[in-house]
Design an enzyme around this catalytic site. Sequence first.
Site, PDB file in Angstrom:
ATOM      1  N   ASP A   1     -97.735  28.294 -18.121  1.00  0.00           N
ATOM      2  CA  ASP A   1     -97.686  29.437 -17.203  1.00  0.00           C
ATOM      3  C   ASP A   1     -98.655  30.535 -17.607  1.00  0.00           C
ATOM      4  O   ASP A   1     -99.189  30.548 -18.717  1.00  0.00           O
ATOM      5  CB  ASP A   1     -96.245  29.976 -17.089  1.00  0.00           C
ATOM      6  CG  ASP A   1     -95.500  29.953 -18.411  1.00  0.00           C
ATOM      7  OD1 ASP A   1     -96.163  29.967 -19.467  1.00  0.00           O
ATOM      8  OD2 ASP A   1     -94.269  29.927 -18.400  1.00  0.00           O
TER       9      ASP A   1
ATOM     10  N   ASN B   1     -81.986  32.920 -19.355  1.00  0.00           N
ATOM     11  CA  ASN B   1     -81.403  32.564 -18.051  1.00  0.00           C
ATOM     12  C   ASN B   1     -81.619  31.077 -17.726  1.00  0.00           C
ATOM     13  O   ASN B   1     -81.381  30.651 -16.610  1.00  0.00           O
ATOM     14  CB  ASN B   1     -81.994  33.433 -16.934  1.00  0.00           C
ATOM     15  CG  ASN B   1     -83.483  33.176 -16.709  1.00  0.00           C
ATOM     16  OD1 ASN B   1     -84.105  32.396 -17.444  1.00  0.00           O
ATOM     17  ND2 ASN B   1     -84.052  33.815 -15.708  1.00  0.00           N
TER      18      ASN B   1
ATOM     19  N   HIS C   1     -84.530  29.416 -17.729  1.00  0.00           N
ATOM     20  CA  HIS C   1     -85.811  28.999 -17.158  1.00  0.00           C
ATOM     21  C   HIS C   1     -86.610  28.141 -18.143  1.00  0.00           C
ATOM     22  O   HIS C   1     -86.514  28.304 -19.356  1.00  0.00           O
ATOM     23  CB  HIS C   1     -86.635  30.181 -16.622  1.00  0.00           C
ATOM     24  CG  HIS C   1     -87.247  31.080 -17.646  1.00  0.00           C
ATOM     25  ND1 HIS C   1     -87.449  32.419 -17.423  1.00  0.00           N
ATOM     26  CD2 HIS C   1     -87.729  30.860 -18.900  1.00  0.00           C
ATOM     27  CE1 HIS C   1     -88.024  32.962 -18.482  1.00  0.00           C
ATOM     28  NE2 HIS C   1     -88.207  32.033 -19.393  1.00  0.00           N
TER      29      HIS C   1
ATOM     30  N   GLU D   1     -87.704  29.958 -12.535  1.00  0.00           N
ATOM     31  CA  GLU D   1     -86.524  30.796 -12.630  1.00  0.00           C
ATOM     32  C   GLU D   1     -85.343  30.116 -11.919  1.00  0.00           C
ATOM     33  O   GLU D   1     -85.540  29.165 -11.169  1.00  0.00           O
ATOM     34  CB  GLU D   1     -86.829  32.154 -11.966  1.00  0.00           C
ATOM     35  CG  GLU D   1     -87.951  32.942 -12.648  1.00  0.00           C
ATOM     36  CD  GLU D   1     -87.526  33.580 -13.978  1.00  0.00           C
ATOM     37  OE1 GLU D   1     -86.725  32.983 -14.716  1.00  0.00           O
ATOM     38  OE2 GLU D   1     -88.021  34.682 -14.267  1.00  0.00           O
TER      39      GLU D   1
HETATM   40  C1  F6R Z   1     -93.581  30.511 -21.965  1.00  0.00           C
HETATM   41  C2  F6R Z   1     -92.529  29.917 -21.162  1.00  0.00           C
HETATM   42  C3  F6R Z   1     -91.145  30.445 -21.192  1.00  0.00           C
HETATM   43  C4  F6R Z   1     -90.625  30.694 -22.617  1.00  0.00           C
HETATM   44  C5  F6R Z   1     -89.215  31.302 -22.592  1.00  0.00           C
HETATM   45  C6  F6R Z   1     -88.733  31.626 -23.986  1.00  0.00           C
HETATM   46  O1  F6R Z   1     -94.819  29.846 -21.741  1.00  0.00           O
HETATM   47  O2  F6R Z   1     -92.801  29.003 -20.461  1.00  0.00           O
HETATM   48  O3  F6R Z   1     -90.278  29.559 -20.528  1.00  0.00           O
HETATM   49  O4  F6R Z   1     -90.605  29.478 -23.315  1.00  0.00           O
HETATM   50  O5  F6R Z   1     -89.232  32.458 -21.818  1.00  0.00           O
HETATM   51  O6  F6R Z   1     -89.503  32.663 -24.513  1.00  0.00           O
HETATM   52  P1  F6R Z   1     -89.396  33.045 -26.044  1.00  0.00           P
HETATM   53  O7  F6R Z   1     -89.946  31.872 -26.796  1.00  0.00           O
HETATM   54  O8  F6R Z   1     -90.283  34.257 -26.211  1.00  0.00           O
HETATM   55  O9  F6R Z   1     -87.970  33.277 -26.343  1.00  0.00           O
END
Ligand code: F6R
Length: 263
Positions: free
Chosen positions: A67, A136, A138, A143
């Site tokens: 992303d 959440n 994702h 989302e």
């Molecule tokens: C980032 C991504 C997100 C993160 C998730 C956890 O490229 O795809 O799904 O893996 O938001 O973020 P952290 O690792 O910062 O807790």
Amino acid sequence: MKVVVLENADQAADRVSAEILEALQKKPDLVLGLATGSTPIGVYSRLIQAHQVGRVDFSRVTTFNLDEYLDLPPDHPQSYRFFMHKSLFSGLNIHPSKIHFPPTQGPDLPGQCERYEARIKDCGGIDIQLLGIGSNGHIGFNEPTSSLASRTRIKTLTEKTLRDNSRFYESLETQPQMAATMGIGTILEAKKILLQAFGIKKADAVRAAVEGPVSAFWPGSALQLHPDVSLYLDSESASKLSLLAYYRRVEQNQEYLRQRDSK
Ligand code: F6R
């Protein structure tokens, strides 16, 4: 799903980086799907270390990131390109033309997203997809309520995600509200998926992903549909799993089988 519960994030990073390095030794033109955020940092530093002591060569590796924020230029300190350059690419010898991010700039984003998907296919598909998970549930920026068949596209981020990531921004106004993300359908086409989750904040999302019903409301649960997913968890993120003792026993038995095989 393989659920591996470890004491801490360092142990998980040891295991996940070892899996990637082993795959790279077997297939020097490995195609990696990569994540940003705090979760994969330990893996990235281990990959850099292995490269710098001459253990592995990344020159034939291709990468696709999950992303990127809409309209942030690559040199913006909060952009995922900037993050990846700082935490991984600057320490490896991946050719810049083999590094890919979902499109977030210029015209015809839907067309560019289709071409991103086509590029993944042209490269033979993703061999290993690295994932974190949002509090959440994702995966990528898919989302809650994202279609389980979704492809790369632009998504609006939920309040929860904006709040979770607000630590990086001075104010909510300057925080990008949208991002391009691989879809859940895209992620499920990777040949192997390695997900890491650390800390109590991830415990509900982990429980829903592993033990909940498959539901678009908890996107991580879609991973139950994939034949080769491993979750590397610390004790806090695993603490709400109802079959925790069973997952630990499965791991011990796997270790027994590995040793039995090597005799
Ligand atoms: C980032 C991504 C997100 C993160 C998730 C956890 O490229 O795809 O799904 O893996 O938001 O973020 P952290 O690792 O910062 O807790």
